[in-house]
Design a protein around this motif. Structure first.
Motif, PDB file in Angstrom:
ATOM      1  N   SER A  82       0.817  -1.217   0.000  1.00  0.00           N
ATOM      2  CA  SER A  82       0.000   0.000   0.000  1.00  0.00           C
ATOM      3  C   SER A  82       0.846   1.260   0.000  1.00  0.00           C
ATOM      4  O   SER A  82       0.356   2.336  -0.360  1.00  0.00           O
ATOM      5  CB  SER A  82      -0.917   0.018   1.224  1.00  0.00           C
ATOM      6  N   LYS A  97       1.921   2.707   2.662  1.00  0.00           N
ATOM      7  CA  LYS A  97       1.524   3.529   3.804  1.00  0.00           C
ATOM      8  C   LYS A  97       2.394   3.266   5.035  1.00  0.00           C
ATOM      9  O   LYS A  97       2.789   2.132   5.296  1.00  0.00           O
ATOM     10  CB  LYS A  97       0.070   3.276   4.164  1.00  0.00           C
ATOM     11  N   THR A 131      -0.138   9.795   9.231  1.00  0.00           N
ATOM     12  CA  THR A 131      -0.219   8.705   8.266  1.00  0.00           C
ATOM     13  C   THR A 131       0.232   9.236   6.922  1.00  0.00           C
ATOM     14  O   THR A 131      -0.247  10.286   6.475  1.00  0.00           O
ATOM     15  CB  THR A 131      -1.654   8.161   8.155  1.00  0.00           C
ATOM     16  N   GLU A 172       1.337   8.172   2.758  1.00  0.00           N
ATOM     17  CA  GLU A 172       1.310   7.176   1.682  1.00  0.00           C
ATOM     18  C   GLU A 172       2.292   7.579   0.601  1.00  0.00           C
ATOM     19  O   GLU A 172       2.164   8.647   0.000  1.00  0.00           O
ATOM     20  CB  GLU A 172      -0.088   7.039   1.087  1.00  0.00           C
TER      21      GLU A 172
END
Length: 359
Positions: free
Chosen positions: A63, A65, A95, A97
């Motif tokens: 992902s 992330k 968070t 990404e």
């Protein structure tokens, strides 16, 4: 169409950020005699959790992330330098990404602030980012192209800078989706003073992207004078103009030289007859579908036909190829590159199975 070392980069960016942080500290510490004195942050800790990390997948689930947890005594806010971006948070949690694809290592700098005082710490993360589609059109619904994805340039555009002969329309005679395929058809006809009609469609104002892979699966039109293309143009063309906005030609081919595929880049001083160009061949390009693609990063732009690499352009911070670009599909007739049109030409169709953009 003519119209118009991760580490090194991170190091430069880090120095700039540290300079900014130091400047802020110098400028903000001196408040007058009555100004309250803030306590400098201490004991900064930074934890990086890679989402989906397991024994089998030590660099994550693809992902891209991560979860950052930051804590420092006396801190009221944090600044995070990551992937050439600066993020500011007050909660001590972030968070993030990553884009791009593959397994890469990224440096991270975290600074904890209290007023103008701060403390910094650096770390890094190695993470796997799976390739995924971020935008596409599969052309699976018959009728007109999806207006939420595509707009049109119409008219003659004074030959679109190339002395082209067509008048671009958005008529169904020139552009439609049929049987899961986009069909752009050039027709020999007298139309508003032009000898031919065709279509030029683009994602300007609807979708643009910076870095990644763009590809088209297409079958090219046949006939002398035909000139189909799949290309990218800088989002800032309206303000910077061409060629300052940059242009990335992923696919160009002309009917007068069949099965030869051109990939080129246009930029200031390298515009009309740009030296930044290479060719390859795609056998049976007018009777078979092939995949034409470019993989674009801050370091280079690589061009492929059916996943066969034939040209690598070395990108750098001095080129225009480090901003968002939009997509263009068009089918021109004649002009400086298309050349003479076969007098027996009546019509030809450029067929596109899909257009896809990956991270």
């Amino acid at each position: 169409m003519k119209m118009i070392n991760l580490v090194n980069r991170a190091g430069v960016f880090t120095l700039i950020l540290l300079f900014v942080f130091q400047s802020c500290s110098s400028n903000n510490d001196g408040g007058g005699d009555d100004a309250p004195v803030s306590a400098a942050p201490t004991n900064l800790s930074v934890q990086v959790e890679v989402v989906g990390k397991t024994a089998e997948n030590p660099n994550g689930d693809g992902s891209g992330k991560i979860q950052l947890t930051m804590n420092a005594a006396n801190a009221t806010s944090y600044k995070v330098s990551i992937n050439n971006e600066l993020k500011e948070v007050t909660t001590g949690s972030l968070t993030y990404e990553f884009t791009g694809s593959g397994t890469q290592t990224f440096p991270i700098i975290v600074s904890a602030y209290n007023g103008g005082k701060f403390i910094s710490s650096s770390t890094s993360v190695t993470i796997y980012i799976a390739r995924k589609v971020i935008w596409s059109d599969e052309f699976n619904v018959d009728g007109a192209p999806d207006s939420s994805k595509w707009g049109y340039n119409t008219g003659t555009g004074n030959g679109w800078g190339n002395n082209e002969l067509q008048y671009y329309t958005n008529r169904s005679e020139n552009v439609k989706i049929e049987g899961g395929v986009l069909k752009i058809t050039a027709i020999k006809e007298n139309y508003l003073g032009s000898q031919y009609t065709s279509t030029r469609m683009l994602t300007k104002g609807k979708f643009s992207f910076k870095y990644g892979r763009a590809e088209v699966r297409a079958k090219l039109p046949a006939g002398g004078g035909t000139w189909p293309a799949f290309w990218l143009l800088g989002d800032n063309i309206d303000t910077a103009g061409w060629p300052a906005c940059g242009e990335i030609d992923i696919l160009e081919s002309v009917g007068n030289n069949p099965n030869v595929i051109h990939s080129s880049l246009h930029s200031p001083g390298r515009s009309g007859n740009t030296p930044d160009t290479k060719t390859t061949t795609a056998p049976n390009s007018t009777t078979e579908f092939h995949i034409y693609a470019a993989e674009w990063s801050a370091e280079n732009i690589k061009f492929y036909v059916d996943d066969n690499l034939f040209y690598t352009y070395k990108n750098s911070s001095t080129t225009p190829f480090n901003q968002k670009f939009f997509i263009i599909l068009n089918f021109a007739m004649g002009g400086n590159f298309g050349g003479a049109v076969d007098p027996n030409f009546t019509n030809a169709t450029y067929e596109v199975d899909y257009v896809r953009v990956y991270n």
